[in-house]
Design an enzyme around this catalytic site. Structure first.
Site, PDB file in Angstrom:
ATOM      1  N   SER A 136       0.970  -1.241  -0.073  1.00 56.74           N
ATOM      2  CA  SER A 136      -0.132  -0.033   0.096  1.00 56.74           C
ATOM      3  C   SER A 136       0.809   1.321  -0.041  1.00 56.74           C
ATOM      4  CB  SER A 136      -0.901   0.129   1.421  1.00 56.74           C
ATOM      5  OG  SER A 136      -1.649   1.225   1.428  1.00 56.74           O
ATOM      6  N   LYS A 162      -1.020  -0.892  -4.452  1.00 61.72           N
ATOM      7  CA  LYS A 162      -2.108  -0.317  -4.143  1.00 61.72           C
ATOM      8  C   LYS A 162      -1.790   1.254  -3.965  1.00 61.72           C
ATOM      9  CE  LYS A 162      -4.799   0.235   0.371  1.00 61.72           C
ATOM     10  NZ  LYS A 162      -5.156  -0.810   1.198  1.00 61.72           N
ATOM     11  N   LYS A 164      -2.748   4.955  -2.768  1.00 59.75           N
ATOM     12  CA  LYS A 164      -3.645   5.930  -2.107  1.00 59.75           C
ATOM     13  C   LYS A 164      -4.115   7.003  -2.986  1.00 59.75           C
ATOM     14  CE  LYS A 164      -3.928   3.907   1.977  1.00 59.75           C
ATOM     15  NZ  LYS A 164      -5.250   3.495   2.514  1.00 59.75           N
ATOM     16  N   ASP A 189      -7.018   3.255  -3.103  1.00 57.82           N
ATOM     17  CA  ASP A 189      -7.968   3.178  -2.042  1.00 57.82           C
ATOM     18  C   ASP A 189      -8.153   4.641  -1.344  1.00 57.82           C
ATOM     19  OD1 ASP A 189      -8.992   2.930   0.560  1.00 57.82           O
ATOM     20  OD2 ASP A 189      -7.306   1.801   1.397  1.00 57.82           O
ATOM     21  N   GLU A 214     -10.965   0.531  -3.456  1.00 60.03           N
ATOM     22  CA  GLU A 214     -11.345   0.452  -2.117  1.00 60.03           C
ATOM     23  C   GLU A 214     -11.879   1.614  -1.539  1.00 60.03           C
ATOM     24  OE1 GLU A 214      -7.834  -1.272  -0.285  1.00 60.03           O
ATOM     25  OE2 GLU A 214      -8.422  -0.920   1.589  1.00 60.03           O
ATOM     26  N   ASP A 239     -13.950  -1.713   2.799  1.00 63.53           N
ATOM     27  CA  ASP A 239     -12.865  -1.791   4.038  1.00 63.53           C
ATOM     28  C   ASP A 239     -13.770  -1.257   5.172  1.00 63.53           C
ATOM     29  OD1 ASP A 239     -10.926  -1.447   5.679  1.00 63.53           O
ATOM     30  OD2 ASP A 239      -9.456  -0.325   4.370  1.00 63.53           O
ATOM     31  N   LYS A 263     -10.026  -6.698   7.773  1.00 66.04           N
ATOM     32  CA  LYS A 263      -9.121  -6.376   8.947  1.00 66.04           C
ATOM     33  C   LYS A 263      -9.412  -7.096  10.126  1.00 66.04           C
ATOM     34  CE  LYS A 263      -7.373  -2.178   6.807  1.00 66.04           C
ATOM     35  NZ  LYS A 263      -7.624  -0.690   6.514  1.00 66.04           N
ATOM     36  N   GLY A 291      -4.084  -4.187   6.222  1.00 65.24           N
ATOM     37  CA  GLY A 291      -3.209  -3.993   7.399  1.00 65.24           C
ATOM     38  C   GLY A 291      -3.550  -2.440   7.549  1.00 65.24           C
TER      39      GLY A 291
HETATM   40  O1  OSB Z   1      -7.246   2.059   4.363  1.00 63.52           O
HETATM   41  O2  OSB Z   1      -6.088  -0.056   4.077  1.00 63.52           O
HETATM   42  C1  OSB Z   1      -6.342   1.025   4.823  1.00 63.52           C
HETATM   43  C2  OSB Z   1      -3.425   1.995   6.688  1.00 63.52           C
HETATM   44  C3  OSB Z   1      -3.864   2.726   7.855  1.00 63.52           C
HETATM   45  C4  OSB Z   1      -5.332   3.000   7.670  1.00 63.52           C
HETATM   46  C5  OSB Z   1      -5.971   2.404   6.684  1.00 63.52           C
HETATM   47  C6  OSB Z   1      -5.248   1.850   5.716  1.00 63.52           C
HETATM   48  C7  OSB Z   1      -4.103   1.713   5.766  1.00 63.52           C
HETATM   49  C8  OSB Z   1      -3.306   1.174   4.627  1.00 63.52           C
HETATM   50  C9  OSB Z   1      -1.766   0.739   4.979  1.00 63.52           C
HETATM   51  O3  OSB Z   1      -3.593   0.966   3.463  1.00 63.52           O
HETATM   52  C10 OSB Z   1      -1.673  -0.918   4.684  1.00 63.52           C
HETATM   53  C11 OSB Z   1      -0.547  -1.308   5.456  1.00 63.52           C
HETATM   54  O4  OSB Z   1       0.626  -1.263   4.891  1.00 63.52           O
HETATM   55  O5  OSB Z   1      -0.451  -1.912   6.503  1.00 63.52           O
HETATM   56 MG    MG Z   2      -8.377   0.765   2.942  1.00 62.57          MG
END
Ligand code: OSB
Ligand code: MG
Length: 370
Positions: A136, A162, A164, A189, A214, A239, A263, A291
């Site tokens: 991510s 992924k 952001k 995402d 996402e 999510d 999660k 994560g």
């Molecule tokens: O939306 O998946 C998410 C991290 C913190 C809060 C929300 C998210 C995330 C990540 C990071 O996308 C995923 C990771 O590398 O742990």
């Molecule tokens: Mg997410």
């Protein structure tokens, strides 16, 4: 049987090795609450994934520590349970606060698996010895920086990238990445940054062959996601808006998406995560393990959950060394060619680094059975 004799609460602040920008803002460190449950001469350990401020969902570290001390731990200390699900049932009457309750549940699963001398994943019903992982990537300064970051992670073998995104930074990084890497598995995402008024912009993502988009819409919404899914071809991945197996059922029945990011803490623990996995399988929807920038403790829990058969898309459980100079566990959790080995040994298979944690923890509390 599982007798909870004592509990330890710790709080570690870890500097992140990278600046993580999302539609929420910029993150440079991680506040990690840890719970250790003691019973029968063994320990089970879990990590809280709620954040200091309620940006992702409504829970906070301060709120969780308070509830653990005053409400949740007193319900389990000194008690004997047949298994982790019986222990979780003791917290069943309480509403919401699933990440806080998950800390107790997940530590109990680790303790239970150690009691049975079994790896946690196998106890949950998983078979894999390694799991596929992606990465991510936070919002970068510009297209060139995005492509450069993607290149580094593609070269490391991650099986999915992924990105952001947020309003004003969506089509640009996706177009630049897709042009540079036509063949990679690519996703985005939005962390709830859009509304249905942005349908045109989200539909424009259809041309980039994304595996999913996402959580584009509100954290507590399924209905608008269903409307949006009727208007875009790319599958939506839920999510934030799935906090339970019932939410997963409603979301999939409504057509709010075609993929679920599980999660474990967001849904209240391993047993509920497995129920979300089972619901998704019944709908033919792939799931993957999300994560929350976990330390080694939460990361190891995630890896074990990912061994269940419905986890057919790569998860966000990338190498721990990406995140931390020093982790809270003794073992390394490193992916090679996009494959993360499942830690061997009973429970999560990882060990709290007591020396490091003892030095840096901002909180230490012991709670004993009355
Ligand atoms: O939306 O998946 C998410 C991290 C913190 C809060 C929300 C998210 C995330 C990540 C990071 O996308 C995923 C990771 O590398 O742990
Ligand atoms: Mg997410």
């Amino acid at each position: 049987m599982l007798t909870i004799e004592a509990a330890e609460l710790l709080l570690v602040r870890l500097p992140l090795k990278f600046r993580f920008e999302t539609s929420f803002g910029v993150q440079t460190e991680k506040l990690v609450p840890l719970l250790v449950l003691h019973g029968g001469g063994l320990q089970g350990v879990s990590e809280g994934t709620m954040e200091a401020a309620p940006m992702y969902r409504e829970e906070t570290v301060a709120g969780a520590l308070h509830l653990l001390r005053e409400v949740f731990l007193p319900r389990v200390l000194g008690q004997t349970f047949a298994n982790p699900e019986a222990l979780a049932a003791a917290l069943g009457p309480f509403r919401g606060n699933r990440m806080a309750r998950a800390m107790v549940e997940m530590a109990a699963w680790d303790l239970w698996a150690r009691t049975l001398d079994t790896p946690l994943g196998a106890l949950l019903g998983g078979h894999k010895t390694e799991v596929e992982v992606g990465v991510s990537l936070g919002i970068q300064a510009d297209e060139a920086a995005t492509v450069e970051t993607v290149r580094r992670h593609v070269e490391q073998g991650y099986r999915r990238i992924k990105l952001k995104i947020k309003p004003g930074w969506d089509l640009q990084p996706v177009r630049a990445t897709r042009e540079a890497f036509p063949g990679i598995r690519l996703t985005v995402d939005a962390n709830s940054a859009y509304t249905l008024a942005d349908t045109g912009r989200l539909r424009a993502l259809d041309e980039f062959d994304l595996t999913y988009i996402e959580q584009p819409l509100a954290w507590d919404d399924l209905v608008d996601h269903a409307t949006l899914q009727g208007r875009v071809r790319t599958p939506l991945c839920l999510d934030e808006s799935v906090a339970s197996a019932q939410d997963a059922r409603k979301g999939l029945a409504l057509g709010a998406g075609g993929v679920i990011n599980i999660k474990v803490a967001r849904v209240g623990g391993h047993a509920e995560a497995r129920r979300v996995h089972d619901v998704a399988r019944a709908f033919g929807a792939p799931v993957w393990c999300g994560g929350m920038l976990e330390s080694g403790i939460g990361r190891a829990h995630n890896i074990h959950l990912s061994t269940l058969p419905g986890f057919t898309l790569p998860g966000d459980t990338s190498s721990a060394s990406r995140y931390w100079e020093t982790d809270v566990i003794e073992e390394a959790l490193e992916a090679t060619d996009g494959l993360m080995p499942v830690p061997q040994g009973p429970g999560t298979g990882v060990t709290l680094n007591r020396d490091f944690v003892g030095r840096v923890s901002e909180l230490y509390e012991e709670h004993r059975a009355p």
